[in-house]
Design a protein around this motif. Structure first.
Motif, PDB file in Angstrom:
ATOM      1  N   LEU A  35      34.282 -31.167 -96.966  1.00  0.00           N
ATOM      2  CA  LEU A  35      34.737 -30.986 -95.693  1.00  0.00           C
ATOM      3  C   LEU A  35      33.956 -29.174 -95.373  1.00  0.00           C
ATOM      4  CD1 LEU A  35      35.356 -31.320 -93.353  1.00  0.00           C
ATOM      5  CD2 LEU A  35      38.008 -32.006 -93.660  1.00  0.00           C
ATOM      6  N   PHE A  36      35.317 -28.487 -96.278  1.00  0.00           N
ATOM      7  CA  PHE A  36      35.538 -26.979 -96.727  1.00  0.00           C
ATOM      8  C   PHE A  36      33.802 -26.239 -96.416  1.00  0.00           C
ATOM      9  CE2 PHE A  36      35.858 -23.519 -99.597  1.00  0.00           C
ATOM     10  CZ  PHE A  36      36.112 -22.456 -98.841  1.00  0.00           C
ATOM     11  N   ALA A  37      33.158 -27.071 -97.167  1.00  0.00           N
ATOM     12  CA  ALA A  37      32.241 -26.135 -98.015  1.00  0.00           C
ATOM     13  C   ALA A  37      31.178 -26.832 -96.650  1.00  0.00           C
ATOM     14  CB  ALA A  37      31.388 -26.778 -98.540  1.00  0.00           C
ATOM     15  N   VAL A  38      31.063 -27.808 -95.330  1.00  0.00           N
ATOM     16  CA  VAL A  38      30.203 -28.123 -94.557  1.00  0.00           C
ATOM     17  C   VAL A  38      30.816 -27.263 -93.438  1.00  0.00           C
ATOM     18  CG1 VAL A  38      29.790 -29.992 -92.693  1.00  0.00           C
ATOM     19  CG2 VAL A  38      29.770 -29.862 -95.139  1.00  0.00           C
ATOM     20  N   LEU A  39      32.393 -27.185 -93.452  1.00  0.00           N
ATOM     21  CA  LEU A  39      32.559 -26.560 -92.080  1.00  0.00           C
ATOM     22  C   LEU A  39      32.347 -24.829 -92.174  1.00  0.00           C
ATOM     23  CD1 LEU A  39      35.953 -27.978 -91.372  1.00  0.00           C
ATOM     24  CD2 LEU A  39      34.352 -28.108 -89.920  1.00  0.00           C
ATOM     25  N   SER A  40      32.539 -24.129 -93.458  1.00  0.00           N
ATOM     26  CA  SER A  40      32.413 -22.879 -94.121  1.00  0.00           C
ATOM     27  C   SER A  40      31.263 -22.429 -94.142  1.00  0.00           C
ATOM     28  CB  SER A  40      32.210 -22.316 -95.263  1.00  0.00           C
ATOM     29  OG  SER A  40      33.765 -22.574 -95.658  1.00  0.00           O
ATOM     30  N   GLY A  41      30.020 -23.745 -93.498  1.00  0.00           N
ATOM     31  CA  GLY A  41      28.366 -23.304 -93.682  1.00  0.00           C
ATOM     32  C   GLY A  41      28.174 -23.040 -92.271  1.00  0.00           C
ATOM     33  N   ALA A  42      28.923 -24.276 -91.693  1.00  0.00           N
ATOM     34  CA  ALA A  42      29.181 -24.107 -90.158  1.00  0.00           C
ATOM     35  C   ALA A  42      29.619 -22.752 -89.415  1.00  0.00           C
ATOM     36  CB  ALA A  42      29.657 -25.453 -89.519  1.00  0.00           C
ATOM     37  N   VAL A  43      30.713 -22.270 -90.476  1.00  0.00           N
ATOM     38  CA  VAL A  43      30.953 -20.762 -89.978  1.00  0.00           C
ATOM     39  C   VAL A  43      29.898 -19.816 -89.927  1.00  0.00           C
ATOM     40  CG1 VAL A  43      32.343 -18.809 -90.237  1.00  0.00           C
ATOM     41  CG2 VAL A  43      32.985 -21.602 -90.228  1.00  0.00           C
ATOM     42  N   VAL A  44      28.975 -19.312 -91.900  1.00  0.00           N
ATOM     43  CA  VAL A  44      28.361 -19.281 -91.909  1.00  0.00           C
ATOM     44  C   VAL A  44      26.772 -18.935 -90.472  1.00  0.00           C
ATOM     45  CG1 VAL A  44      26.272 -18.250 -93.192  1.00  0.00           C
ATOM     46  CG2 VAL A  44      28.628 -18.974 -94.374  1.00  0.00           C
ATOM     47  N   PHE A  45      26.618 -20.331 -90.368  1.00  0.00           N
ATOM     48  CA  PHE A  45      25.122 -20.670 -89.235  1.00  0.00           C
ATOM     49  C   PHE A  45      25.096 -19.446 -88.208  1.00  0.00           C
ATOM     50  CE2 PHE A  45      23.600 -23.583 -86.340  1.00  0.00           C
ATOM     51  CZ  PHE A  45      21.889 -22.911 -86.715  1.00  0.00           C
ATOM     52  N   SER A  46      27.371 -19.816 -87.674  1.00  0.00           N
ATOM     53  CA  SER A  46      26.836 -18.704 -85.865  1.00  0.00           C
ATOM     54  C   SER A  46      26.962 -17.734 -86.464  1.00  0.00           C
ATOM     55  CB  SER A  46      28.216 -18.958 -85.973  1.00  0.00           C
ATOM     56  OG  SER A  46      28.067 -21.024 -85.723  1.00  0.00           O
ATOM     57  N   CYS A  47      27.560 -16.938 -87.895  1.00  0.00           N
ATOM     58  CA  CYS A  47      27.191 -16.094 -87.719  1.00  0.00           C
ATOM     59  C   CYS A  47      25.870 -15.652 -87.601  1.00  0.00           C
ATOM     60  CB  CYS A  47      28.038 -15.384 -88.966  1.00  0.00           C
ATOM     61  SG  CYS A  47      30.570 -15.782 -88.489  1.00  0.00           S
ATOM     62  N   MET A  48      25.170 -16.116 -88.488  1.00  0.00           N
ATOM     63  CA  MET A  48      23.702 -16.360 -88.232  1.00  0.00           C
ATOM     64  C   MET A  48      22.522 -16.142 -87.193  1.00  0.00           C
ATOM     65  SD  MET A  48      22.742 -17.913 -92.343  1.00  0.00           S
ATOM     66  CE  MET A  48      21.199 -18.040 -91.711  1.00  0.00           C
ATOM     67  N   LEU A  49      23.184 -16.953 -86.802  1.00  0.00           N
ATOM     68  CA  LEU A  49      23.023 -17.256 -85.411  1.00  0.00           C
ATOM     69  C   LEU A  49      23.501 -15.400 -84.043  1.00  0.00           C
ATOM     70  CD1 LEU A  49      23.756 -20.297 -83.629  1.00  0.00           C
ATOM     71  CD2 LEU A  49      21.488 -19.656 -84.072  1.00  0.00           C
ATOM     72  N   MET A  50      24.514 -14.822 -84.452  1.00  0.00           N
ATOM     73  CA  MET A  50      24.619 -13.840 -83.525  1.00  0.00           C
ATOM     74  C   MET A  50      23.302 -12.893 -84.346  1.00  0.00           C
ATOM     75  SD  MET A  50      29.000 -13.933 -83.697  1.00  0.00           S
ATOM     76  CE  MET A  50      29.482 -13.411 -85.359  1.00  0.00           C
ATOM     77  N   PHE A  96      14.221 -20.814 -92.979  1.00  0.00           N
ATOM     78  CA  PHE A  96      14.532 -19.674 -93.594  1.00  0.00           C
ATOM     79  C   PHE A  96      16.568 -20.185 -93.222  1.00  0.00           C
ATOM     80  CE2 PHE A  96      17.388 -15.464 -93.420  1.00  0.00           C
ATOM     81  CZ  PHE A  96      17.633 -15.434 -94.474  1.00  0.00           C
ATOM     82  N   TYR A  97      17.197 -20.225 -91.792  1.00  0.00           N
ATOM     83  CA  TYR A  97      17.984 -20.904 -91.748  1.00  0.00           C
ATOM     84  C   TYR A  97      18.442 -21.598 -93.355  1.00  0.00           C
ATOM     85  CZ  TYR A  97      18.515 -17.680 -87.589  1.00  0.00           C
ATOM     86  OH  TYR A  97      19.145 -16.149 -86.830  1.00  0.00           O
ATOM     87  N   GLY A  98      18.066 -23.136 -93.040  1.00  0.00           N
ATOM     88  CA  GLY A  98      18.418 -24.370 -93.498  1.00  0.00           C
ATOM     89  C   GLY A  98      18.591 -24.366 -94.898  1.00  0.00           C
ATOM     90  N   VAL A  99      17.596 -23.311 -95.601  1.00  0.00           N
ATOM     91  CA  VAL A  99      17.760 -22.851 -97.252  1.00  0.00           C
ATOM     92  C   VAL A  99      19.227 -22.042 -96.980  1.00  0.00           C
ATOM     93  CG1 VAL A  99      16.735 -21.625 -99.300  1.00  0.00           C
ATOM     94  CG2 VAL A  99      15.461 -23.160 -97.115  1.00  0.00           C
ATOM     95  N   ILE A 100      18.933 -21.307 -96.450  1.00  0.00           N
ATOM     96  CA  ILE A 100      20.235 -20.987 -96.294  1.00  0.00           C
ATOM     97  C   ILE A 100      21.659 -21.597 -96.766  1.00  0.00           C
ATOM     98  CG2 ILE A 100      22.094 -18.495 -95.542  1.00  0.00           C
ATOM     99  CD1 ILE A 100      19.415 -17.605 -97.295  1.00  0.00           C
ATOM    100  N   ILE A 101      22.236 -21.754 -95.447  1.00  0.00           N
ATOM    101  CA  ILE A 101      23.087 -23.244 -95.258  1.00  0.00           C
ATOM    102  C   ILE A 101      23.076 -24.349 -95.876  1.00  0.00           C
ATOM    103  CG2 ILE A 101      24.129 -24.624 -93.541  1.00  0.00           C
ATOM    104  CD1 ILE A 101      23.889 -21.184 -92.755  1.00  0.00           C
TER     105      ILE A 101
END
Length: 173
Positions: free
Chosen positions: A56-71, A96-101
């Motif tokens: 859960l920690f890893a997935v939620l952190s991945g969502a935060v990274v994804f949001s930052c990448m979208l910015m 690219f986004y999928g691999v990074i996440i």
């Protein structure tokens, strides 16, 4: 041989030497001479594997990274397109986004197995509950309860959670 290595690794993690363990065993035997009870000591590296909380920690952190990448999408997309001589394929940006996440989640899931991070990620209530359940289960499995006067005591130490549970049988007043 494998049990010996496991025992040594647990003792090392607990910062307890074999000599100190022998001293504790002798003290327990001395205390048992004066009572009808049985005292058992158990040390475990962790009371639960906590995989759910780590994931859960890893997935939620991945969502935060994804949001930052979208910015920063206005910068990432032209950079990716500059890597190709011609026009970039339309699938390259989502790929690219999928691999990074994926790698962020995988790395953070592995990193979350470090004890200091586990203690941050896992809620205190869940850690305490897991230690209690494991202590009660060990009390029953080890047979500490099976004394003549129901006077067994278990001192249960869980290293990851840094918690000690003392379980006493019904004959202890």
């Amino acid at each position: 041989m494998n049990d010996i290595k496991y025992r040594q690794s647990v003792l090392k993690r607990a910062r307890v030497t074999e000599e100190e363990l022998v001293t504790v065993a002798m003290k327990v035997a001395e205390l048992e001479q004066n009572t009808s009870g049985e005292i058992a000591v158990a040390i475990t590296p962790e009371s639960h594997d906590y995989s759910f909380w780590e994931l859960l920690f890893a997935v939620l952190s991945g969502a935060v990274v994804f949001s930052c990448m979208l910015m920063f999408a206005n910068y990432i997309t032209p950079w990716l397109e500059s890597l190709f001589w011609g026009e970039a394929p339309s699938w390259i940006v989502p790929f690219f986004y999928g691999v990074i996440i994926f790698f962020v989640i995988a790395f953070l899931f592995l990193a979350a197995n470090m004890p200091w991070l586990d203690r941050i990620v896992i809620p205190l209530k869940n850690r305490r509950y897991a230690v209690h359940l494991r202590a009660v289960r060990h009390f029953a499995d080890s047979g500490v309860y099976a004394t003549k006067e129901h006077s067994g005591i278990l001192i249960f130490v869980s290293l990851l959670e840094r918690e000690v549970q003392i379980i006493a049988d019904s004959g202890i007043c």
